[in-house]
Write a protein that holds these residues in place. Sequence first.
Motif, short mmCIF file in Angstrom:
data_model
loop_
_atom_site.label_atom_id
_atom_site.label_comp_id
_atom_site.label_asym_id
_atom_site.label_seq_id
_atom_site.Cartn_x
_atom_site.Cartn_y
_atom_site.Cartn_z
N GLU A 51 0.83 -1.20 0.00
CA GLU A 51 0.00 0.00 0.00
C GLU A 51 0.88 1.26 0.00
N TYR A 52 1.90 1.28 0.83
CA TYR A 52 2.79 2.44 0.90
C TYR A 52 3.46 2.69 -0.45
N LEU A 53 4.00 1.63 -1.05
CA LEU A 53 4.71 1.79 -2.32
C LEU A 53 3.76 2.20 -3.44
N THR A 54 2.57 1.63 -3.47
CA THR A 54 1.58 1.98 -4.49
C THR A 54 1.16 3.44 -4.36
N GLN A 55 0.97 3.90 -3.14
CA GLN A 55 0.60 5.30 -2.92
C GLN A 55 1.71 6.24 -3.39
N ASN A 56 2.93 5.74 -3.46
CA ASN A 56 4.07 6.54 -3.90
C ASN A 56 4.41 6.26 -5.36
N GLU A 57 3.39 5.83 -6.11
CA GLU A 57 3.45 5.66 -7.56
C GLU A 57 4.50 4.66 -8.03
N LEU A 58 4.54 3.53 -7.34
CA LEU A 58 5.37 2.41 -7.77
C LEU A 58 4.45 1.26 -8.11
N ARG A 59 4.85 0.46 -9.06
CA ARG A 59 4.11 -0.76 -9.40
C ARG A 59 4.62 -1.86 -8.48
N VAL A 60 3.74 -2.59 -7.86
CA VAL A 60 4.13 -3.56 -6.84
C VAL A 60 3.58 -4.94 -7.16
N SER A 61 4.46 -5.94 -7.02
CA SER A 61 4.04 -7.34 -7.05
C SER A 61 4.42 -7.95 -5.72
N THR A 62 3.53 -8.74 -5.14
CA THR A 62 3.83 -9.36 -3.85
C THR A 62 3.87 -10.88 -4.01
N VAL A 63 4.81 -11.48 -3.30
CA VAL A 63 4.95 -12.93 -3.28
C VAL A 63 5.28 -13.35 -1.85
N THR A 64 5.11 -14.65 -1.57
CA THR A 64 5.27 -15.13 -0.20
C THR A 64 6.52 -15.97 0.01
N SER A 65 7.26 -16.28 -1.06
CA SER A 65 8.42 -17.16 -0.90
C SER A 65 9.45 -16.89 -2.00
N SER A 66 10.64 -17.45 -1.79
CA SER A 66 11.69 -17.31 -2.81
C SER A 66 11.29 -18.05 -4.09
N ARG A 67 10.56 -19.14 -3.96
CA ARG A 67 10.10 -19.89 -5.13
C ARG A 67 9.16 -19.02 -5.98
N GLU A 68 8.24 -18.33 -5.31
CA GLU A 68 7.33 -17.43 -6.04
C GLU A 68 8.11 -16.26 -6.65
N LEU A 69 9.14 -15.78 -5.94
CA LEU A 69 9.96 -14.69 -6.47
C LEU A 69 10.68 -15.14 -7.73
N ASP A 70 11.24 -16.34 -7.72
CA ASP A 70 11.90 -16.87 -8.92
C ASP A 70 10.95 -16.89 -10.11
N SER A 71 9.73 -17.34 -9.86
CA SER A 71 8.73 -17.39 -10.93
C SER A 71 8.40 -15.98 -11.43
N LEU A 72 8.25 -15.04 -10.51
CA LEU A 72 7.95 -13.65 -10.89
C LEU A 72 9.11 -13.07 -11.71
N LEU A 73 10.34 -13.32 -11.28
CA LEU A 73 11.50 -12.79 -11.99
C LEU A 73 11.64 -13.37 -13.39
N SER A 74 11.13 -14.55 -13.61
CA SER A 74 11.20 -15.15 -14.95
C SER A 74 10.19 -14.51 -15.91
N ARG A 75 9.16 -13.85 -15.35
CA ARG A 75 8.11 -13.24 -16.18
C ARG A 75 8.18 -11.73 -16.25
N GLU A 76 8.76 -11.09 -15.25
CA GLU A 76 8.70 -9.64 -15.11
C GLU A 76 10.09 -9.05 -14.92
N THR A 77 10.24 -7.78 -15.30
CA THR A 77 11.45 -7.03 -14.97
C THR A 77 11.18 -6.32 -13.66
N ILE A 78 12.01 -6.59 -12.67
CA ILE A 78 11.85 -6.01 -11.34
C ILE A 78 13.00 -5.03 -11.11
#
Length: 85
Positions: A43-70
């Motif tokens: 919520e804080y980051l979004t209010q400050n005009e950043l695009r945010v993706s949330t994940v709960t584990s390193s496995r989910e982060l790996d998957s996100l990094l394979s699809r998105e530029t972070i």
Amino acid sequence: SALSARPDAGLQSDIKADPKADTLLPHVAVVDDDPAVRALISEYLTQNELRVSTVTSSRELDSLLSRETIDLIVLDLRLQGEDGM
């Protein structure tokens, strides 16, 4: 309304309405196993005009990094069952 009183209100509104405009914002990944912490940081980051993706584990982060530029990763160093380092 307060929004329409701002001189740049129309510009902001147009940017938010364009689905492709979000891809122009810096993209932050928030990795935390606590839903309340994820929501607060997101919520804080979004209010400050950043695009945010949330994940709960390193496995989910790996998957996100394979699809998105972070651009930035906010990482819980004490993830349940794994080391944030």
